[in-house]
Write a protein that holds these residues in place. Structure first.
Motif, PDB file in Angstrom:
ATOM      1  N   GLU A  31       0.821  -1.209   0.000  1.00 37.03           N
ATOM      2  CA  GLU A  31       0.000   0.000   0.000  1.00 37.03           C
ATOM      3  C   GLU A  31       0.858   1.264   0.000  1.00 37.03           C
ATOM      4  O   GLU A  31       0.597   2.206  -0.758  1.00 37.03           O
ATOM      5  CB  GLU A  31      -0.885   0.024   1.247  1.00 37.03           C
ATOM      6  N   GLU A  32       1.854   1.298   0.853  1.00 30.47           N
ATOM      7  CA  GLU A  32       2.631   2.520   1.050  1.00 30.47           C
ATOM      8  C   GLU A  32       3.841   2.623   0.129  1.00 30.47           C
ATOM      9  O   GLU A  32       4.454   3.684   0.036  1.00 30.47           O
ATOM     10  CB  GLU A  32       3.105   2.612   2.508  1.00 30.47           C
ATOM     11  N   GLY A  33       4.207   1.521  -0.544  1.00 30.24           N
ATOM     12  CA  GLY A  33       5.419   1.534  -1.361  1.00 30.24           C
ATOM     13  C   GLY A  33       6.672   1.666  -0.527  1.00 30.24           C
ATOM     14  O   GLY A  33       7.673   2.232  -0.975  1.00 30.24           O
ATOM     15  N   LEU A  34       6.630   1.108   0.693  1.00 33.25           N
ATOM     16  CA  LEU A  34       7.753   1.215   1.624  1.00 33.25           C
ATOM     17  C   LEU A  34       8.163  -0.165   2.116  1.00 33.25           C
ATOM     18  O   LEU A  34       7.307  -1.029   2.363  1.00 33.25           O
ATOM     19  CB  LEU A  34       7.365   2.064   2.846  1.00 33.25           C
ATOM     20  N   PRO A  35       9.460  -0.401   2.298  1.00 32.81           N
ATOM     21  CA  PRO A  35       9.888  -1.651   2.933  1.00 32.81           C
ATOM     22  C   PRO A  35       9.476  -1.670   4.399  1.00 32.81           C
ATOM     23  O   PRO A  35       9.349  -0.621   5.038  1.00 32.81           O
ATOM     24  CB  PRO A  35      11.414  -1.631   2.783  1.00 32.81           C
ATOM     25  N   VAL A  36       9.231  -2.856   4.913  1.00 30.49           N
ATOM     26  CA  VAL A  36       8.869  -3.048   6.314  1.00 30.49           C
ATOM     27  C   VAL A  36       9.852  -4.030   6.932  1.00 30.49           C
ATOM     28  O   VAL A  36      10.091  -5.110   6.376  1.00 30.49           O
ATOM     29  CB  VAL A  36       7.426  -3.585   6.455  1.00 30.49           C
ATOM     30  N   ILE A  37      10.408  -3.650   8.081  1.00 28.08           N
ATOM     31  CA  ILE A  37      11.337  -4.514   8.807  1.00 28.08           C
ATOM     32  C   ILE A  37      10.674  -4.926  10.110  1.00 28.08           C
ATOM     33  O   ILE A  37      10.244  -4.073  10.889  1.00 28.08           O
ATOM     34  CB  ILE A  37      12.676  -3.792   9.113  1.00 28.08           C
ATOM     35  N   ARG A  38      10.591  -6.227  10.352  1.00 29.66           N
ATOM     36  CA  ARG A  38       9.963  -6.736  11.571  1.00 29.66           C
ATOM     37  C   ARG A  38      11.008  -7.421  12.453  1.00 29.66           C
ATOM     38  O   ARG A  38      11.792  -8.234  11.967  1.00 29.66           O
ATOM     39  CB  ARG A  38       8.850  -7.738  11.263  1.00 29.66           C
ATOM     40  N   ALA A  39      10.995  -7.096  13.752  1.00 28.92           N
ATOM     41  CA  ALA A  39      11.849  -7.758  14.736  1.00 28.92           C
ATOM     42  C   ALA A  39      10.958  -8.260  15.859  1.00 28.92           C
ATOM     43  O   ALA A  39      10.217  -7.486  16.473  1.00 28.92           O
ATOM     44  CB  ALA A  39      12.898  -6.793  15.280  1.00 28.92           C
ATOM     45  N   THR A  40      10.990  -9.552  16.109  1.00 26.95           N
ATOM     46  CA  THR A  40      10.143 -10.169  17.124  1.00 26.95           C
ATOM     47  C   THR A  40      10.999 -11.082  18.006  1.00 26.95           C
ATOM     48  O   THR A  40      12.047 -11.550  17.575  1.00 26.95           O
ATOM     49  CB  THR A  40       9.020 -11.008  16.488  1.00 26.95           C
ATOM     50  N   GLY A  44       9.639 -14.831  16.514  1.00 25.10           N
ATOM     51  CA  GLY A  44       9.276 -14.998  15.117  1.00 25.10           C
ATOM     52  C   GLY A  44       7.845 -14.553  14.859  1.00 25.10           C
ATOM     53  O   GLY A  44       7.029 -14.550  15.769  1.00 25.10           O
ATOM     54  N   ILE A  45       7.569 -14.098  13.650  1.00 32.57           N
ATOM     55  CA  ILE A  45       8.424 -14.206  12.472  1.00 32.57           C
ATOM     56  C   ILE A  45       9.053 -12.840  12.197  1.00 32.57           C
ATOM     57  O   ILE A  45       8.342 -11.899  11.849  1.00 32.57           O
ATOM     58  CB  ILE A  45       7.605 -14.648  11.241  1.00 32.57           C
ATOM     59  N   SER A  46      10.380 -12.737  12.388  1.00 31.31           N
ATOM     60  CA  SER A  46      11.105 -11.534  12.008  1.00 31.31           C
ATOM     61  C   SER A  46      11.349 -11.580  10.505  1.00 31.31           C
ATOM     62  O   SER A  46      11.570 -12.660   9.948  1.00 31.31           O
ATOM     63  CB  SER A  46      12.432 -11.440  12.760  1.00 31.31           C
ATOM     64  N   ALA A  47      11.324 -10.415   9.858  1.00 33.20           N
ATOM     65  CA  ALA A  47      11.401 -10.445   8.392  1.00 33.20           C
ATOM     66  C   ALA A  47      11.837  -9.104   7.832  1.00 33.20           C
ATOM     67  O   ALA A  47      11.643  -8.051   8.450  1.00 33.20           O
ATOM     68  CB  ALA A  47      10.045 -10.829   7.799  1.00 33.20           C
ATOM     69  N   VAL A  48      12.402  -9.171   6.637  1.00 32.80           N
ATOM     70  CA  VAL A  48      12.713  -7.999   5.824  1.00 32.80           C
ATOM     71  C   VAL A  48      11.813  -8.077   4.599  1.00 32.80           C
ATOM     72  O   VAL A  48      11.902  -9.012   3.800  1.00 32.80           O
ATOM     73  CB  VAL A  48      14.194  -7.971   5.412  1.00 32.80           C
ATOM     74  N   ILE A  49      10.916  -7.092   4.466  1.00 33.19           N
ATOM     75  CA  ILE A  49       9.907  -7.078   3.410  1.00 33.19           C
ATOM     76  C   ILE A  49      10.192  -5.904   2.494  1.00 33.19           C
ATOM     77  O   ILE A  49      10.375  -4.775   2.968  1.00 33.19           O
ATOM     78  CB  ILE A  49       8.501  -6.938   4.014  1.00 33.19           C
ATOM     79  N   ASP A  50      10.241  -6.140   1.186  1.00 29.00           N
ATOM     80  CA  ASP A  50      10.526  -5.031   0.285  1.00 29.00           C
ATOM     81  C   ASP A  50       9.251  -4.249  -0.032  1.00 29.00           C
ATOM     82  O   ASP A  50       8.153  -4.593   0.428  1.00 29.00           O
ATOM     83  CB  ASP A  50      11.245  -5.505  -0.985  1.00 29.00           C
ATOM     84  N   ALA A  51       9.385  -3.197  -0.812  1.00 24.42           N
ATOM     85  CA  ALA A  51       8.265  -2.295  -1.077  1.00 24.42           C
ATOM     86  C   ALA A  51       7.200  -2.907  -1.976  1.00 24.42           C
ATOM     87  O   ALA A  51       6.137  -2.305  -2.176  1.00 24.42           O
ATOM     88  CB  ALA A  51       8.775  -0.993  -1.687  1.00 24.42           C
ATOM     89  N   ASP A  52       7.452  -4.096  -2.525  1.00 20.21           N
ATOM     90  CA  ASP A  52       6.442  -4.836  -3.279  1.00 20.21           C
ATOM     91  C   ASP A  52       5.754  -5.892  -2.433  1.00 20.21           C
ATOM     92  O   ASP A  52       4.959  -6.681  -2.947  1.00 20.21           O
ATOM     93  CB  ASP A  52       7.074  -5.510  -4.501  1.00 20.21           C
ATOM     94  N   GLY A  53       6.083  -5.931  -1.142  1.00 25.46           N
ATOM     95  CA  GLY A  53       5.451  -6.885  -0.251  1.00 25.46           C
ATOM     96  C   GLY A  53       6.094  -8.254  -0.220  1.00 25.46           C
ATOM     97  O   GLY A  53       5.554  -9.175   0.406  1.00 25.46           O
ATOM     98  N   ARG A  54       7.247  -8.418  -0.852  1.00 30.37           N
ATOM     99  CA  ARG A  54       7.925  -9.716  -0.860  1.00 30.37           C
ATOM    100  C   ARG A  54       8.805  -9.862   0.367  1.00 30.37           C
ATOM    101  O   ARG A  54       9.470  -8.916   0.786  1.00 30.37           O
ATOM    102  CB  ARG A  54       8.779  -9.870  -2.117  1.00 30.37           C
ATOM    103  N   VAL A  55       8.841 -11.050   0.930  1.00 32.46           N
ATOM    104  CA  VAL A  55       9.713 -11.342   2.060  1.00 32.46           C
ATOM    105  C   VAL A  55      11.086 -11.723   1.507  1.00 32.46           C
ATOM    106  O   VAL A  55      11.253 -12.792   0.911  1.00 32.46           O
ATOM    107  CB  VAL A  55       9.142 -12.477   2.929  1.00 32.46           C
ATOM    108  N   LEU A  56      12.066 -10.844   1.696  1.00 35.43           N
ATOM    109  CA  LEU A  56      13.409 -11.090   1.176  1.00 35.43           C
ATOM    110  C   LEU A  56      14.226 -11.960   2.110  1.00 35.43           C
ATOM    111  O   LEU A  56      15.094 -12.716   1.671  1.00 35.43           O
ATOM    112  CB  LEU A  56      14.133  -9.762   0.943  1.00 35.43           C
ATOM    113  N   ASP A  57      13.984 -11.841   3.409  1.00 36.41           N
ATOM    114  CA  ASP A  57      14.695 -12.648   4.392  1.00 36.41           C
ATOM    115  C   ASP A  57      13.822 -12.740   5.634  1.00 36.41           C
ATOM    116  O   ASP A  57      13.056 -11.814   5.929  1.00 36.41           O
ATOM    117  CB  ASP A  57      16.046 -12.020   4.748  1.00 36.41           C
TER     118      ASP A  57
END
Length: 541
Positions: free
Chosen positions: A466-475, A478-491
């Motif tokens: 929606e925002e065209g922004l990457p999202v970084i999650r730290a938990t 889990g599930i911690s993740a690096v999400i790119d601006a297209d919504g894909r989970v890169l790691d």
């Protein structure tokens, strides 16, 4: 129509609410972690058939409400797990809470069902179910009721229907998640409902006027064009586009500290040791260190009553800086206390704090969208008197912050902050006047059982699109993740595993249409669908 079909239809007509309850339960299997989205489409089509066959508006309302109860009870079953970590309340109360919450949330599908039934025929028999007015009205009203669910009584937007389409969610950058949910329902109606139409119509189908058929096909073509435009206006499809290389180095830490250990005083040092081991620098490159929500029990600020400190703020910050390179910056979840005029503690903040390598504190973000009964107890004098308490430890309620805020981290860019379930609220996650380079979403999903974390991740991915922004999650678990601006989970790091992610923040896209106008777009989209439905209804008279 076969004898078996006739018996099924007779049973559904005799017990429509029971069948709707079962269909609602099946529909929830399309969400993570099961991801059985074809069953969701089938269940929605069956439910829409039941609504259309209702002879009275109040019956359609009841069928919608029963469907919602099944849908939310199964989809939100993870909430019951949270009660197993609260010694002050019995664990069985968790399932009572799930059912009670579902009884309320079911109001929204009930309203959508009643509204679609009303627009379809104002009480006419279900001679032809797949009329344009019915399908368009249902899609528009589902979109509106999901949006309403996101803010009425502070809102609970968990599991929007669009989350089952996370692999094909690019239209969300134009019409948001709630608009995407309307499209998913529309697809169920177009591709699946006609089968139910043929099976359940015993009368001779009324011919739809040729002009109306043409308009309906044009409307369907417009929906398909919307999906195709999502691909056409991109250099390549989202699945093939290579992420733009980022320039902000980060270390995301997941210590695998379970909720049962998090606040146990005797395990505090062991918990910190897990964080420290996974944070130690591998070289002297400056990096942004990202820790989970409420990562440490220490208070980093001075001025609180001495009883609250296990160690001095200087010592607590020193333990953090010992893990950092000279130019590192750390963002971590921590608590801030609010003092009354007499110096006593009257409230707390669930915060993300900035710690520099020299031990100084930088900008802070306070969680704005708090969890009722989790971080504060509504009607505390009454509910505490009958033995209820909030799920988070402690007797002091959290206070909300002012809302989305962007932190300027210097060489590490501008970070938008959303703590835990704040990330589920479409259109409410970014300070639009100070657009960040990425969104940091520290969370504590250890409460959420096995279904909650993957559902949480799916909704974070929708915010990225929606925002065209990457999202970084730290938990913590889990599930911690690096999400790119297209919504894909890169790691990512799986549930119940300790680990770290060393990478770069993906680059942001230019502001999407949704990033510029927010939920005006899905609401406008829903109103257009409703206007079209009413127009078709008038033409079909």
């Amino acid at each position: 129509m076969t004898a078996t079909s006739s018996r099924i239809i007779a049973f559904a007509d005799r017990w429509p609410k029971l069948v709707a309850l079962a269909l609602g339960a099946v529909s929830a299997t399309g969400f993570a972690p099961l991801n059985l989205w074809p069953l969701t489409l089938l269940a929605f089509a069956g439910w829409m058939t039941l609504v259309a066959r209702s002879r009275k508006g109040w019956r359609a309302l009841g069928v919608g409400w029963a469907f919602g109860v099944g849908h939310f009870t199964i989809g939100l079953n993870w909430i019951a797990t949270a009660f197993t970590y609260q010694a002050a309340m019995p664990a069985w109360l968790g399932w009572v809470a799930v059912v009670l919450l579902s009884l309320y949330l079911a109001i929204y599908p009930a309203l959508a069902a009643w509204g679609a039934w009303t627009v379809r025929g104002w009480g006419e028999p279900a001679i032809r179910l797949t009329t344009p007015s019915y399908t368009l009205a249902f899609a528009g009203l589902w979109t509106l009721t999901e949006w309403l669910r996101s803010w009425v009584f502070t809102g609970f937007a968990w599991n929007p229907l669009g989350a089952i389409a996370i692999g094909f969610a690019q239209p969300a950058q134009w019409i948001g998640t709630y608009g995407l949910s309307g499209l998913v329902l529309f697809v169920a109606a177009i591709y699946v409902l006609p089968y139910f139409d043929r099976r359940t119509t015993s009368e001779t189908p009324r011919e739809i006027p040729e002009r109306q058929q043409l308009l309906y096909q044009l409307g369907f073509g417009a929906v398909i064009a919307l999906f195709m435009a999502a691909v056409y206006f991109m250099p390549t499809s989202p699945s093939e586009r290579k992420p733009k290389p980022g320039t902000i180095p980060i270390t995301v830490v997941q210590p695998n500290v379970g909720q049962q250990d998090k606040w146990e005083g005797g395990k505090a040092d062991a918990n910190f040791a897990k964080l420290a081991r996974l944070t130690a620098p591998k070289d002297d490159t400056p990096r942004l260190i990202l820790w989970p929500e409420a990562a440490i029990p220490d208070y980093l600020e001075t001025g609180y009553p001495a009883v609250y400190y296990d160690r001095s703020p200087a010592e607590a910050r020193g333990r953090l800086t010992d893990l950092m390179n000279p130019n590192d910056v750390m963002l971590l979840g921590a608590l801030k206390l609010e003092l009354g005029r007499d110096g006593s503690v009257v409230g707390a903040r669930n915060a993300v704090m900035t710690v520099h390598a020299d031990g100084t504190l930088g900008a802070r973000y306070d969680k704005a969208h708090l969890v009722p009964y989790g971080e504060y107890l509504p009607m505390r004098p009454i509910l505490s008197a009958i033995g209820l308490s909030r799920l988070a430890p402690g007797d002091i309620d959290f206070w909300p912050g002012p809302g989305p805020h962007t932190l300027d981290l210097g060489r590490f860019g501008k970070a938008g902050l959303q703590i835990c379930y704040e990330i589920i609220f479409s259109g409410q996650v970014v300070d639009r006047t100070h657009r960040p380079d990425f969104i940091f979403n520290p969370s504590n999903d250890a409460w959420f059982g096995s279904w909650g974390p993957p559902q949480h991740l799916a909704q974070a991915r929708l915010r990225a699109i929606e925002e065209g922004l990457p999202v970084i999650r730290a938990t913590p678990t889990g599930i911690s993740a690096v999400i790119d601006a297209d919504g894909r989970v890169l790691d990512s790091l799986p549930m119940h595993a300790a680990g770290r992610i060393d990478t770069f923040v993906p680059r942001a896209h230019a502001p999407t249409l949704f990033a510029q106008y927010g939920n005006v777009l899905p609401v406008g989209f829903a109103l257009l669908l409703l206007a079209a439905a009413i127009a078709f209804r008038r033409r079909g008279r």
